[in-house]
Scaffold this motif. Structure first.
Motif: not given
Length: 149
Positions: A16, A19-21, A23
């Motif tokens: 999480d 991937e979100n911070m 990429f």
């Protein structure tokens, strides 16, 4: 708390956050022989829980931290070691905070300020759970030490 529960939480939170911070997409490695994953001394970030119930340790290679800094800061070249440490400090803080929630710690706990340093190796004397990942062909390791009490 069982080791498989901790590892499952680590896998979810690492995916999480990274991937979100940044990429970048972590791939879990089955082998815990993480010493061979780090050909050069890694960066190490540690975050303790203030009530002493846990310590989280993170290890990353310098090339991985450079990629993370580039993706987060939107610049092509990060040359300052202090920038790499800041990015790793923020990463450790985000993952540790999410792990506290995911592992259902007491709602009143808080985290210590993350400490980042160059480690001699990616080995720890003891841990409750160790999870190893590869991100863009670079190693990333998370160790969790849960303490009694």
């Amino acid at each position: 708390m069982e080791q498989k529960d901790v590892q499952s939480a680590v896998e979810k939170v690492v995916a999480d956050v990274l991937e979100n911070m940044y990429f970048i997409f972590p791939e879990r490695l089955e082998s815990e022989a993480s010493e061979s994953l780090f050909p050069e001394p890694p960066y190490k970030a540690t975050v303790g829980v203030k009530n002493g119930s846990a310590v989280f340790a993170f290890f990353a290679s310098e090339p991985l931290l450079r990629t993370m800094a580039k993706n987060l800061l939107g610049v092509d070249q990060v040359t300052q070691e202090s920038d790499l440490a800041d990015v790793f400090r923020e990463t450790a803080n985000m993952i540790a905070g999410n792990l506290v929630t995911e592992l259902a710690f007491d709602a009143n706990v808080s985290l210590e300020i993350p400490v980042v340093e160059r480690a001699k190796s990616a080995q720890l004397e003891k841990s409750t759970s160790v999870s190893c990942f590869t991100l863009d062909d670079e190693p990333f390791k998370v160790a969790v030490l849960l303490r009694n009490g």
